[in-house]
Design a protein around this motif. Structure first.
Motif, mmCIF file in Angstrom:
data_model
loop_
_atom_site.group_PDB
_atom_site.id
_atom_site.type_symbol
_atom_site.label_atom_id
_atom_site.label_comp_id
_atom_site.label_asym_id
_atom_site.label_seq_id
_atom_site.Cartn_x
_atom_site.Cartn_y
_atom_site.Cartn_z
ATOM 1 N N ALA A 4 -12.068 -21.713 36.286
ATOM 2 C CA ALA A 4 -12.192 -21.451 34.848
ATOM 3 C C ALA A 4 -11.886 -19.989 34.554
ATOM 4 C CB ALA A 4 -13.600 -21.809 34.371
ATOM 5 N N GLY A 5 -12.332 -19.110 35.444
ATOM 6 C CA GLY A 5 -12.040 -17.692 35.274
ATOM 7 C C GLY A 5 -10.555 -17.411 35.344
ATOM 8 N N MET A 6 -9.883 -18.106 36.272
ATOM 9 C CA MET A 6 -8.422 -17.931 36.385
ATOM 10 C C MET A 6 -7.737 -18.372 35.107
ATOM 11 S SD MET A 6 -7.843 -16.567 39.289
ATOM 12 C CE MET A 6 -6.107 -16.752 39.557
ATOM 13 N N PHE A 7 -8.247 -19.445 34.544
ATOM 14 C CA PHE A 7 -7.689 -19.924 33.277
ATOM 15 C C PHE A 7 -7.885 -18.865 32.193
ATOM 16 C CE2 PHE A 7 -6.288 -22.401 29.897
ATOM 17 C CZ PHE A 7 -7.260 -22.536 28.919
ATOM 18 N N ALA A 8 -9.074 -18.274 32.175
ATOM 19 C CA ALA A 8 -9.363 -17.234 31.173
ATOM 20 C C ALA A 8 -8.410 -16.048 31.344
ATOM 21 C CB ALA A 8 -10.812 -16.782 31.303
ATOM 22 N N VAL A 9 -8.162 -15.665 32.573
ATOM 23 C CA VAL A 9 -7.233 -14.549 32.837
ATOM 24 C C VAL A 9 -5.834 -14.909 32.340
ATOM 25 C CG1 VAL A 9 -6.012 -13.324 34.697
ATOM 26 C CG2 VAL A 9 -8.497 -13.517 34.748
ATOM 27 N N SER A 10 -5.435 -16.162 32.591
ATOM 28 C CA SER A 10 -4.090 -16.560 32.152
ATOM 29 C C SER A 10 -3.990 -16.509 30.633
ATOM 30 C CB SER A 10 -3.748 -17.956 32.676
ATOM 31 O OG SER A 10 -4.498 -18.938 31.979
ATOM 32 N N ALA A 11 -5.166 -16.680 29.972
ATOM 33 C CA ALA A 11 -5.185 -16.597 28.507
ATOM 34 C C ALA A 11 -5.505 -15.185 28.032
ATOM 35 C CB ALA A 11 -6.218 -17.575 27.957
ATOM 36 N N GLN A 12 -5.480 -14.224 28.997
ATOM 37 C CA GLN A 12 -5.747 -12.806 28.707
ATOM 38 C C GLN A 12 -7.170 -12.550 28.200
ATOM 39 O OE1 GLN A 12 -3.186 -10.226 29.172
ATOM 40 N NE2 GLN A 12 -2.350 -11.946 30.320
ATOM 41 N N PHE B 179 -10.130 -11.452 29.382
ATOM 42 C CA PHE B 179 -10.736 -10.861 30.581
ATOM 43 C C PHE B 179 -12.253 -10.862 30.502
ATOM 44 C CE2 PHE B 179 -6.748 -10.102 32.144
ATOM 45 C CZ PHE B 179 -5.981 -9.217 31.416
ATOM 46 N N VAL B 180 -12.775 -10.750 29.294
ATOM 47 C CA VAL B 180 -14.237 -10.722 29.139
ATOM 48 C C VAL B 180 -14.817 -12.052 29.603
ATOM 49 C CG1 VAL B 180 -16.107 -10.599 27.455
ATOM 50 C CG2 VAL B 180 -14.157 -9.043 27.252
ATOM 51 N N LEU B 181 -14.193 -13.139 29.149
ATOM 52 C CA LEU B 181 -14.661 -14.464 29.558
ATOM 53 C C LEU B 181 -14.527 -14.628 31.072
ATOM 54 C CD1 LEU B 181 -15.636 -17.344 28.936
ATOM 55 C CD2 LEU B 181 -13.247 -17.985 28.502
ATOM 56 N N ALA B 182 -13.390 -14.176 31.606
ATOM 57 C CA ALA B 182 -13.157 -14.312 33.056
ATOM 58 C C ALA B 182 -14.232 -13.572 33.845
ATOM 59 C CB ALA B 182 -11.773 -13.762 33.419
ATOM 60 N N LYS B 183 -14.528 -12.348 33.381
ATOM 61 C CA LYS B 183 -15.540 -11.550 34.092
ATOM 62 C C LYS B 183 -16.896 -12.258 34.053
ATOM 63 C CE LYS B 183 -15.434 -7.356 32.564
ATOM 64 N NZ LYS B 183 -15.582 -5.952 32.181
ATOM 65 N N GLY B 184 -17.226 -12.823 32.874
ATOM 66 C CA GLY B 184 -18.499 -13.533 32.726
ATOM 67 C C GLY B 184 -18.587 -14.719 33.650
ATOM 68 N N LEU B 185 -17.488 -15.488 33.729
ATOM 69 C CA LEU B 185 -17.490 -16.685 34.582
ATOM 70 C C LEU B 185 -17.595 -16.294 36.058
ATOM 71 C CD1 LEU B 185 -14.679 -18.634 32.690
ATOM 72 C CD2 LEU B 185 -17.044 -19.397 32.916
ATOM 73 N N TRP B 186 -16.860 -15.280 36.424
ATOM 74 C CA TRP B 186 -16.862 -14.884 37.831
ATOM 75 C C TRP B 186 -18.175 -14.234 38.241
ATOM 76 C CZ3 TRP B 186 -11.196 -12.719 37.814
ATOM 77 C CH2 TRP B 186 -10.306 -13.797 37.928
ATOM 78 N N ASN B 187 -18.804 -13.509 37.351
ATOM 79 C CA ASN B 187 -20.124 -12.965 37.675
ATOM 80 C C ASN B 187 -21.137 -14.083 37.856
ATOM 81 O OD1 ASN B 187 -19.979 -10.102 37.932
ATOM 82 N ND2 ASN B 187 -19.529 -9.968 35.746
ATOM 83 N N LYS B 188 -20.981 -15.130 37.050
ATOM 84 C CA LYS B 188 -21.863 -16.296 37.199
ATOM 85 C C LYS B 188 -21.624 -16.964 38.554
ATOM 86 C CE LYS B 188 -23.386 -20.306 34.553
ATOM 87 N NZ LYS B 188 -23.059 -21.271 33.494
ATOM 88 N N ALA B 189 -20.360 -17.042 38.955
ATOM 89 C CA ALA B 189 -20.035 -17.638 40.269
ATOM 90 C C ALA B 189 -20.624 -16.787 41.395
ATOM 91 C CB ALA B 189 -18.520 -17.756 40.430
ATOM 92 N N LEU B 190 -20.565 -15.464 41.169
ATOM 93 C CA LEU B 190 -21.091 -14.542 42.188
ATOM 94 C C LEU B 190 -22.578 -14.804 42.435
ATOM 95 C CD1 LEU B 190 -19.426 -12.358 43.583
ATOM 96 C CD2 LEU B 190 -20.352 -10.712 41.989
#
Lengths: 638, 389
Positions: B229-237, B239-250
């Motif tokens: 999902a984070g990768m999808f967010a990055v592809s949609a530019q 970055f805030v959403l991507a960071k949030g998703l990846w921190n949750k994964a972390l």
């Protein structure tokens, strides 16, 4: 289906081990002879089913039955047949099955060759052995089942560790286990005596030959392991103070003390506490060695298992066995009283010194082996205890033990006098003279000179003992000859170990084709490296010509192999002889056609294993002394 | 259990039971040896040996007498300790017969059943064996699916195998089949989505997004689903959403796990991308003259490093290798930075040094050879040549 039969046979073996313990115990309680005598038949059947189970597992390896997880993890179709068979004991589950089989084998031997032991005593011994078998069979079946199946059968298995694909593997573990497991016999003798509350001459007399045989196998197994590590590992070493090596060495030290202590207890009725505790310790150290290897605490070439559940099981078993034995000892200690005194200068005192030093040596090895594990388990960091510690602590303890070994055989039982003893050990001057000669013509290395002195002194003394006995007696017992041989074996080992360690040479050399290199008068000419392919590996083979005084004495071919599963291996090339080994290991390819090679010059290294063989042979001879073969003229009870 | 197996087990149990019954009915003979008499006989033998020692002069008379007395005392002690019990009864009561005859087969079969389920057979995927070739895997799995057509795990593995073999269409078909069988399997959903994205040249299609959303609905903390999902967010530019998703994964990944480390690196990279930071490199071609090569050993060390043009002389980024392993060119990047807080890309003007050393020591030695470049700018991603002659 055959695998399930093998599995069921293993379960039947456990059931018969249970019957071997329960039914005779019930018979002893009820005074029922029909139940008591079942100990032997139940044991024989346990052995039979273990044999069936083992044979089926071996067959699974031979026919490449990869539906068995153990086979798939330790064999593949490219493995030569002989290594498929020996792969049965190449990893955890199979080696444990071998352990159980050998224990049953030893028990059967005791049941058959103990015609001079009253059946009442023998049944107790077999009950104790049955209890040990139950422990190991439960461990096998619950945590380490060799017959576990795979749902999806792989087309190809993984390979046996290339280090273990060697003739050494075929012989070394079975021999070592014969010794390891054999220490269960004196343990069972002792425990049955403690349980019966009868620590008498019978158990002392009849446990000694079994102890000697177990000790002989243990010596042979350790010697074989050392030899195998030397030529297989490619490092030129013969002893690494590896934790698993130490795990077999500690029971050896205790067993050595035990065979000497038994002679005192048997002859003079003294040292019973020592004998009992040594018998318990010897087997306990065998179990501890099993725990160290199987629990995954150690990592070395021998460590097969890495499952903490197994470690917990063995630890529990260890606590039960050691704790139970010591409780029994404490309970029966008053029965071991002896009024037989001895003087400070007597054979008993010599053997007491021997016992103390051997046990001290064992503790030094014990500490060095377990201390790093203890620190690690407490989170206090990782340390490494290696050769420097063991050389500094173990060697100084053993030197007085060796000296005691020379003097003690001359001493009389109970009491002796200096005026009688001193002239008998006068050949010490010959040893000193040899030392001076050696210092002029051979070396000025003080350790080697000391070893030469000890060797000369031991050999001369042993031979003079032999000559004196022959003059007095005309005939010699096997026990006496065995003792002489074993002591000479120690001397041979001592000289070989010292000379090879102190005077051996190791050189890492870049060798170019046809450019000779000289070491200790030997000229080495590198002729190049060829690629090759074999059944389950490929690699490079070097060609090195070795000359001495311009005579070609050897063509050596060290190899670097890559096995089908990607494991690399070095196969050293060795030119052996009784006086020295030339040992070459192939290194890396360098620029041009040059290669790096490691060349070792190892003087007298074979004396190490020759010494071990002499010790084993001596022990075996002593085990077959006429005392243990003579028909007892007993009155049969009416 | 098959019939033949039952027959074999039956045979083994029959043999075993018969063995027990035989020895119950015909007990082994006692060897007639008595412990007391055994000790007495051994005492006699010891006295005989003692006499022998006296005759050979190994002991004197006084010692002989003392030793004899000790043997007698020891024997007396042993006889005192002996507790003689006789077991003459050979009758076996019927309940013991019953227990023995029933116990053996019942216990054996019970243990077999318990131990066979206790040590469950393992799936091939969990075994640490060398992997089958992909083609072999496909064959084996297809064979398995004949008997087990609805095994979702096997279908997922087959789908992955097809993809690895480049058979994308078959891969997607297989995943679709698995999805139809088990649309609520979050791991399957993520794998299917990931395959769709990879098949579409890393573009997120509507179908893949739907699958990811379904996975997150079922398992909101699934690290794999969150990552994708984070990768999808990055592809949609975004970055805030991507960071949030990846921190949750972390938060869902265990400490020390490789996935966690990888995700941390990705987050660092994201931070730099956000701040406009870009990796810079310096390419250094080192030319060493033949005279120097002849005079040096292949095991000598070549060290190539970058230091600030002004300021501290300590290296910013360095590579060190043996002459025999050097192929003529070295590329220094942030990966070679000495300190993670002072990356190569964060510097401007630098000097490049190439040093040939026997010892490889950080401190310059007497017979080291060195050459220094002129000032270059890191941001230009320069390529330079240094001549050691």
């Amino acid at each position: 289906m055959l695998i399930e039969i093998g599995h069921f046979a293993l379960i039947l073996a456990l059931v018969f081990a249970l019957l071997q313990v329960v039914l005779p115990t019930l018979g002893l309680i009820k005074g029922n002879f029909a139940l008591i005598q079942l100990s032997r038949p139940m044991l024989w059947m346990q052995f039979f089913w273990l044999l069936v189970s083992f044979a089926i597992l071996m067959n699974a390896f031979v026919i490449d039955d990869f539906s068995v997880k153990y086979v798939a993890s330790n064999s593949n179709t490219d493995l030569p047949s002989i290594f498929k068979m020996s792969a049965v004991w190449g990893a955890h589950e199979g080696s444990l099955l071998l352990w159980a089989l050998i224990l049953a084998g030893w028990s059967v031997a005791v049941s058959i060759f103990s015609k001079r032991i009253p059946n009442g005593v023998l049944n107790h011994i077999l009950i104790v052995l049955g209890l040990i078998s139950i422990g190991f069979l439960l461990f096998l079946l619950i945590t380490s089942n060799p017959f576990e199946r795979l749902d999806i059968v792989p087309l190809q298995g993984r390979e046996l560790n290339p280090l273990l694909q060697d003739v050494g593997l075929i012989i070394h573990p079975p021999m070592l286990y014969m010794g390891y497991v054999g220490l269960a016999i004196p343990f069972a003798f002792v425990l049955s005596s403690l349980i019966r509350g009868q620590l008498d001459s019978t158990w002392l007399r009849w446990s000694r030959p079994w102890t000697l045989i177990a000790w002989a196998f243990l010596t042979f197994g350790i010697t074989l392991g050392s030899w195998w590590a030397y030529y297989e590992l490619g490092w030129g070493g013969w002893w690494f103070w590896d934790p698993v090596e130490n795990a077999s060495f500690m029971p050896w030290l205790v067993a050595t003390a035990l065979v000497h202590s038994l002679s005192v207890s048997e002859k003079r009725g003294a040292f019973k506490h020592w004998t009992v505790l040594l018998a318990i310790s010897g087997f306990s150290l065998s179990l501890l060695g099993t725990f160290l290897v199987r629990s995954g605490i150690l990592t070395s070439v021998h460590s097969f298992a890495a499952d903490p559940a197994r470690g917990v099981f063995i630890l529990g078993f260890l606590i039960l066995v050691i704790g139970g034995s010591l409780v029994l000892y404490a309970w029966r200690a008053p029965l071991m009283r002896s009024n037989n005194t001895f003087s400070w200068l007597s054979k008993e005192s010599g053997l007491l010194i021997n016992n103390i030093l051997l046990v001290a040596a064992m503790f030094s090895v014990f500490l060095g082996t377990l201390y790093p594990l203890l620190l690690d388990s407490l989170g206090l960091g990782k340390i490494s205890v290696g050769a420097p510690y063991f050389d500094a602590v173990f060697v100084p303890i053993m030197i007085p033990a060796v000296i005691a070994m020379v003097v003690a055989p001359f001493l009389r039982w109970k009491k002796d006098s200096l005026s009688r003893v001193i002239p008998l050990v006068k050949s010490i001057w010959l040893g000193v003279a040899t030392l001076f000669v050696a210092s002029f013509f051979i070396t000025d290395n003080k350790f080697v000179l000391f070893a030469v002195f000890l060797f000369t002194w031991i050999v001369l003394h042993s031979l003079s003992l032999l000559v004196n006995r022959m003059r007095q007696n005309g005939s010699l017992g096997l026990a006496f000859i065995g003792m002489i041989l074993a002591h000479i074996g120690i001397a041979v080992f001592l000289l070989g170990a010292t000379v090879t360690t102190q005077l051996g040479i190791e050189k890492d050399i870049k060798m170019e084709i046809d450019k000779p290199v000289t070491i200790e008068g030997y000229k080495f000419i590198f002729k190049g490296v060829d690629s090759f392919k074999h059944q389950n590996y490929q690699g490079h083979k070097g060609r090195v010509e070795v000359y001495y005084d311009d005579d070609l004495i050897a063509n050596l071919n060290p190899e670097k192999r890559q096995y089908v599963t990607g494991m690399p291996m070095t196969e050293a090339a060795i030119d052996p002889s009784l006086t020295r080994d030339i040992y070459i290991a192939l290194g890396e390819s360098l620029e041009g056609n040059a290669w790096s090679l490691r060349i070792y010059y190892k003087p007298l290294i074979r004396w190490i294993w020759l010494g071990g063989l002499l010790i084993s042979l001596g022990a075996l001879l002593a085990a077959f002394d006429r005392r243990y073969r003579a028909v007892q003229r007993l009155r049969v009870k009416s | 259990m098959s019939i033949s197996m039952v027959m074999w087990f039956g045979l083994m149990l029959t043999v075993s039971t018969a063995w027990v019954v035989w020895y119950l009915k015909r007990p082994l003979n006692d060897n007639g040896l008595d412990l007391q008499h055994s000790n007495i006989e051994l005492g006699r033998q010891k006295k005989a040996e003692l006499q022998n020692d006296l005759d050979q002069g190994l002991i004197d008379k006084e010692q002989f007498d003392q030793a004899q007395e000790e043997i007698s005392n020891t024997l007396a002690l042993e006889l005192e300790q002996a507790n003689i019990t006789t077991a003459n009864d050979t009758r076996i009561s019927s309940w013991i017969w019953l227990v023995i005859v029933l116990l053996l087969p019942v216990l054996s079969i019970y243990m077999y059943q318990q131990l066979t389920t206790f040590s469950p057979v393992s799936k091939a995927a969990k075994i640490d064996l060398p992997p089958l070739s992909l083609e072999q895997s496909v064959v084996k799995i297809k064979q398995h699916l004949i008997d087990n057509p609805e095994d979702v795990e096997a279908l997922a593995v087959l789908g992955m195998s097809y993809y690895e073999l480049g058979q994308t269409k078959k891969s997607l078909q297989t995943y679709e089949k698995a999805y139809q069988l088990d649309p609520k399997n979050p791991r399957l959903l993520v794998e299917y989505a990931s395959t769709i994205v990879s098949a579409n040249k890393d573009q997120f299609t509507d179908q893949s997004v739907v699958l990811i959303k379904q996975a997150l609905e079922i398992e909101p903390n699934s690290p794999d689903a969150l990552y994708l999902a984070g990768m999808f967010a990055v592809s949609a530019q975004d970055f805030v959403l991507a960071k949030g998703l990846w921190n949750k994964a972390l938060n869902a990944l265990p400490e020390g796990s490789q996935d966690r480390q990888a995700l941390i690196s990705i987050l660092d990279e994201l931070k730099r991308v956000e701040s406009g930071q870009v990796d810079h490199t310096i390419t250094i071609n080192v030319s060493i003259s033949n005279e120097i090569l002849a005079a040096r050993s292949a095991d000598d060390y070549l060290m190539v490093y970058v230091k600030a043009a002004k300021g501290r002389p300590m290296p910013i980024a360095i590579q060190k290798l043996k002459l025999k392993d050097f192929n003529g060119q070295i590329v220094l990047s942030d990966m070679n930075s000495v300190m993670p807080t002072k990356l190569l890309s964060q510097h401007g003007d630098v000097l490049v040094v190439a040093r040939l050393s026997k010892t490889g020591s950080a401190m310059s030695q007497k017979d080291d050879l060195q050459v220094v470049s002129g000032v270059v700018s890191v941001t230009d991603n320069p390529e330079i040549t240094l001549n050691l002659n």
